[in-house]
Design a protein around this motif. Structure first.
Motif, mmCIF file in Angstrom:
data_model
loop_
_atom_site.group_PDB
_atom_site.id
_atom_site.type_symbol
_atom_site.label_atom_id
_atom_site.label_comp_id
_atom_site.label_asym_id
_atom_site.label_seq_id
_atom_site.Cartn_x
_atom_site.Cartn_y
_atom_site.Cartn_z
ATOM 1 N N TRP A 89 0.833 -1.184 0.000
ATOM 2 C CA TRP A 89 0.000 0.000 0.000
ATOM 3 C C TRP A 89 0.879 1.249 0.000
ATOM 4 O O TRP A 89 1.963 1.258 0.590
ATOM 5 N N PHE A 90 0.371 2.308 -0.645
ATOM 6 C CA PHE A 90 1.007 3.620 -0.573
ATOM 7 C C PHE A 90 -0.005 4.585 0.036
ATOM 8 O O PHE A 90 -1.042 4.877 -0.579
ATOM 9 N N TYR A 91 0.299 5.020 1.256
ATOM 10 C CA TYR A 91 -0.581 5.948 1.968
ATOM 11 C C TYR A 91 -0.045 7.364 1.772
ATOM 12 O O TYR A 91 1.102 7.671 2.126
ATOM 13 N N PHE A 92 -0.870 8.235 1.209
ATOM 14 C CA PHE A 92 -0.483 9.623 0.985
ATOM 15 C C PHE A 92 -0.890 10.451 2.193
ATOM 16 O O PHE A 92 -2.061 10.434 2.591
ATOM 17 N N PRO A 93 0.058 11.154 2.818
ATOM 18 C CA PRO A 93 -0.188 11.829 4.088
ATOM 19 C C PRO A 93 -1.475 12.636 4.126
ATOM 20 O O PRO A 93 -1.695 13.528 3.306
ATOM 21 N N GLY A 94 -2.344 12.254 5.065
ATOM 22 C CA GLY A 94 -3.582 12.976 5.306
ATOM 23 C C GLY A 94 -4.731 12.615 4.394
ATOM 24 O O GLY A 94 -5.839 13.147 4.550
ATOM 25 N N GLN A 95 -4.518 11.695 3.448
ATOM 26 C CA GLN A 95 -5.553 11.392 2.451
ATOM 27 C C GLN A 95 -6.321 10.115 2.801
ATOM 28 O O GLN A 95 -5.783 9.202 3.409
ATOM 29 N N GLU A 96 -7.587 10.072 2.369
ATOM 30 C CA GLU A 96 -8.443 8.912 2.616
ATOM 31 C C GLU A 96 -8.304 7.859 1.520
ATOM 32 O O GLU A 96 -8.857 6.774 1.621
ATOM 33 N N LYS A 97 -7.545 8.192 0.479
ATOM 34 C CA LYS A 97 -7.389 7.297 -0.665
ATOM 35 C C LYS A 97 -5.945 6.786 -0.713
ATOM 36 O O LYS A 97 -5.000 7.567 -0.641
ATOM 37 N N LEU A 98 -5.773 5.470 -0.834
ATOM 38 C CA LEU A 98 -4.460 4.856 -0.934
ATOM 39 C C LEU A 98 -4.302 4.208 -2.309
ATOM 40 O O LEU A 98 -5.278 3.969 -3.013
ATOM 41 N N GLN A 99 -3.079 3.905 -2.646
ATOM 42 C CA GLN A 99 -2.810 3.059 -3.814
ATOM 43 C C GLN A 99 -2.518 1.661 -3.304
ATOM 44 O O GLN A 99 -1.718 1.478 -2.378
ATOM 45 N N LEU A 100 -3.161 0.666 -3.888
ATOM 46 C CA LEU A 100 -2.922 -0.734 -3.547
ATOM 47 C C LEU A 100 -2.315 -1.425 -4.755
ATOM 48 O O LEU A 100 -2.863 -1.372 -5.863
ATOM 49 N N LYS A 101 -1.159 -2.070 -4.536
ATOM 50 C CA LYS A 101 -0.526 -2.864 -5.588
ATOM 51 C C LYS A 101 -0.551 -4.322 -5.161
ATOM 52 O O LYS A 101 -0.176 -4.650 -4.035
ATOM 53 N N THR A 102 -1.001 -5.183 -6.058
ATOM 54 C CA THR A 102 -0.980 -6.625 -5.783
ATOM 55 C C THR A 102 -0.353 -7.346 -6.979
ATOM 56 O O THR A 102 -0.405 -6.864 -8.114
ATOM 57 N N MET A 103 0.240 -8.492 -6.690
ATOM 58 C CA MET A 103 0.815 -9.332 -7.744
ATOM 59 C C MET A 103 0.508 -10.789 -7.426
ATOM 60 O O MET A 103 0.619 -11.206 -6.273
ATOM 61 N N ASP A 104 0.155 -11.536 -8.479
ATOM 62 C CA ASP A 104 -0.181 -12.952 -8.310
ATOM 63 C C ASP A 104 0.380 -13.769 -9.459
ATOM 64 O O ASP A 104 0.567 -13.272 -10.573
ATOM 65 N N LEU A 105 0.623 -15.049 -9.170
ATOM 66 C CA LEU A 105 1.184 -15.953 -10.168
ATOM 67 C C LEU A 105 0.210 -16.196 -11.316
ATOM 68 O O LEU A 105 -0.999 -16.333 -11.110
ATOM 69 N N ILE A 106 0.762 -16.265 -12.530
ATOM 70 C CA ILE A 106 -0.002 -16.662 -13.710
ATOM 71 C C ILE A 106 0.867 -17.657 -14.491
ATOM 72 O O ILE A 106 2.099 -17.676 -14.324
ATOM 73 N N PRO A 107 0.262 -18.500 -15.331
ATOM 74 C CA PRO A 107 1.054 -19.507 -16.062
ATOM 75 C C PRO A 107 2.146 -18.886 -16.924
ATOM 76 O O PRO A 107 3.283 -19.332 -16.928
ATOM 77 N N LYS A 108 1.792 -17.849 -17.673
ATOM 78 C CA LYS A 108 2.772 -17.132 -18.495
ATOM 79 C C LYS A 108 2.156 -15.783 -18.875
ATOM 80 O O LYS A 108 0.934 -15.615 -18.821
ATOM 81 N N PRO A 109 2.982 -14.821 -19.238
ATOM 82 C CA PRO A 109 2.416 -13.510 -19.604
ATOM 83 C C PRO A 109 1.580 -13.602 -20.873
ATOM 84 O O PRO A 109 2.054 -14.065 -21.900
ATOM 85 N N GLU A 110 0.317 -13.202 -20.776
ATOM 86 C CA GLU A 110 -0.562 -13.210 -21.945
ATOM 87 C C GLU A 110 -0.661 -11.811 -22.548
ATOM 88 O O GLU A 110 -0.917 -11.636 -23.729
ATOM 89 N N MET A 111 -0.460 -10.815 -21.699
ATOM 90 C CA MET A 111 -0.639 -9.432 -22.092
ATOM 91 C C MET A 111 0.662 -8.881 -22.670
ATOM 92 O O MET A 111 1.718 -9.027 -22.061
ATOM 93 N N LYS A 112 0.621 -8.301 -23.825
ATOM 94 C CA LYS A 112 1.821 -7.710 -24.387
ATOM 95 C C LYS A 112 2.167 -6.433 -23.634
ATOM 96 O O LYS A 112 1.286 -5.630 -23.329
ATOM 97 N N SER A 113 3.444 -6.285 -23.343
ATOM 98 C CA SER A 113 3.895 -5.108 -22.620
ATOM 99 C C SER A 113 3.740 -3.872 -23.499
ATOM 100 O O SER A 113 4.185 -3.844 -24.643
ATOM 101 N N SER A 114 3.084 -2.863 -22.965
ATOM 102 C CA SER A 114 2.859 -1.630 -23.705
ATOM 103 C C SER A 114 3.968 -0.625 -23.397
ATOM 104 O O SER A 114 4.117 -0.185 -22.257
ATOM 105 N N LYS A 115 4.749 -0.286 -24.411
ATOM 106 C CA LYS A 115 5.807 0.712 -24.211
ATOM 107 C C LYS A 115 5.211 2.059 -23.835
ATOM 108 O O LYS A 115 5.765 2.809 -23.039
ATOM 109 N N PHE A 116 4.031 2.354 -24.407
ATOM 110 C CA PHE A 116 3.376 3.624 -24.098
ATOM 111 C C PHE A 116 2.950 3.655 -22.632
ATOM 112 O O PHE A 116 3.111 4.666 -21.952
ATOM 113 N N GLN A 117 2.416 2.513 -22.127
ATOM 114 C CA GLN A 117 1.988 2.458 -20.729
ATOM 115 C C GLN A 117 3.186 2.616 -19.803
ATOM 116 O O GLN A 117 3.127 3.309 -18.785
#
Length: 436
Positions: free
Chosen positions: A219-247
């Motif tokens: 989690w990333f808690y921004f000082p004084g804010q009610e909204k956080l960023q949540l990052k999660t990662m989980d196992l998958i068989p292999k990458p299906e999604m092509k990596s976007s250079k723009f992203q």
């Protein structure tokens, strides 16, 4: 990454530039024998040496006083045991170099942190970690060390249920120069990464469920804010999604270029921090991506900051976060950097900040050049209430008394240190205050 060219001029500066040294004698060995000769010479002269790694520690632990050594010329894969799924590397190898080399053999590290610029020796000596309640630090993935002690003698130590292994688990470079490391690896795997917004209330109510349901959660808690960023990662068989250079470019632009400009504005106008914190909480990049683990773990960190980090028992996660928010919602400090919260399994190393307990790590940051003293003092006092132990590679307020009180096996560590370095070659003034 540490500037080796700068070191060659006898000048040291860590990444955040809060620890500097000059008039150093620099060594850039290419072999075990060369290191042994250097240490033997220093043993006779009673002069000290620090191996500087990639200079990514915020505390003075890598800061040299007389002699500085870089293992930049001792990098790469030494050997692979396919049957045991183990790989031996030269300890000067940078973390970002490990993944592709292991992948060519169909292997990967179990876990990594979000910065991949450190050397192996530096990462394992300080306890660098990622996140994942059932996962361990990089130090805990080591099954064998090759180390040159304070008398210039090369030793190989295999992990076992003994004091020596537990002392080497996180050694702070006080037992010798680590030159080779053997990791216990896993078969190559891929991860699905997700970044999303989550409310403070949802976090307080569901943190335990989130950290148990996902392989990785932070989690990333921004000082004084009610909204956080949540990052999660989980196992998958292999990458299906092509990596976007723009992203990738967009994420890097928002998290580094834009945040750098906003941070500079806060340094000039500290009153703007509360507005920047609010804006950042809403503007953090969200979305999903898939890749092999070594491509997912690291994130570029181009905005320089100071950092302190504490581990507390994981069951006190919500209580600590609630108190932090209660204080910071009134904006008593000029801080806009988020507090990063990660979780990890307990480890038995003598100097491990977890001391065998599943833990939550709270990392406090301040933009370089802004006043951090009052904020870090408050953070330290707050974390102390929850039985915290600091990440020793980050800024901290440890005393010798704290080491004895917080680490039950500290005396055992010092006895092993005395054996490995009887002439105190690896002891700078910073360490002498803590250990002698």
């Amino acid at each position: 990454m540490l500037s080796v060219e700068k070191l060659r001029t006898g000048t040291y500066s860590n990444w955040s530039q809060n620890e500097v040294a000059s008039n150093l004698l620099f060594h850039e060995p290419k072999s075990i024998d060369e290191i042994s000769t250097i240490i033997h010479s220093l043993h006779m002269k009673e002069e000290n040496l620090r191996v500087v790694g990639a200079a990514h520690s915020f505390s003075p632990i890598a800061k040299p006083e007389q002699h500085a050594m870089s293992l930049h010329q001792m990098r790469g894969l030494v050997s692979v045991d396919m049957k045991q799924q183990q790989a031996t590397f030269w300890a000067g190898t940078y973390l970002h170099e490990i993944g592709p080399k292991l992948a060519s053999y169909g292997m990967a590290l179990e876990n990594m942190g979000d910065i991949a610029e450190q050397t192996i020796a530096g990462a394992i000596s300080t306890g660098t970690h990622g996140t994942g309640l059932k996962l361990s630090s990089i130090s805990n993935q080591v099954v064998k060390w090759g180390i040159i002690d304070g008398k210039g003698v090369y030793r190989e130590i295999t992990r076992g249920q003994d004091d020596l292994s537990e002392a080497l688990h996180i050694s702070l470079g006080l037992l010798g120069v680590v030159v080779q490391v053997t990791f216990q690896a896993l078969p190559l795997y891929a991860l699905r990464y997700s970044s999303e917004h989550i409310s403070l209330l949802d976090t307080l109510m569901n943190a335990s469920t989130i950290m148990n349901e996902h392989r990785h959660a932070e989690w990333f808690y921004f000082p004084g804010q009610e909204k956080l960023q949540l990052k999660t990662m989980d196992l998958i068989p292999k990458p299906e999604m092509k990596s976007s250079k723009f992203q990738k470019w967009t994420d890097d632009f928002m998290e580094n270029t834009v945040f750098q400009l906003l941070s500079r504005g806060c340094r000039v106008m500290p009153k703007a921090t509360k507005y920047v914190s609010k804006l950042s909480a809403s503007a953090v990049p969200t979305g999903v991506k898939e890749a092999y683990s070594y491509d997912i773990f690291p994130s570029p960190r181009k905005v320089k900051f100071l950092e302190m980090e504490y581990a507390i028992p994981v069951e006190r996660f919500e209580e600590a976060l609630e108190e932090i928010h209660y204080v910071l919602k009134s904006q008593p400090f000029r801080v806009h950097f988020p507090i990063e919260i990660r979780v990890a399994s307990g480890e038995a190393g003598f100097l491990s900040p977890t001391q065998g307990k599943n833990s939550a790590f709270f990392a406090f940051h301040m933009y370089k050049g802004m006043d951090h003293e009052s904020y870090f003092k408050w953070a330290h006092q707050t974390m102390e209430k929850y039985g915290a132990r600091p990440h020793l590679g980050k800024m901290n307020k440890l005393t010798k008394e704290d080491l004895f009180a917080k680490y039950p096996h500290f005396e055992s560590f010092t006895k092993i240190r005395d054996e490995f370095d009887p002439a105190n070659i690896f002891m700078t003034n910073y360490f002498k205050q803590l250990f002698l």
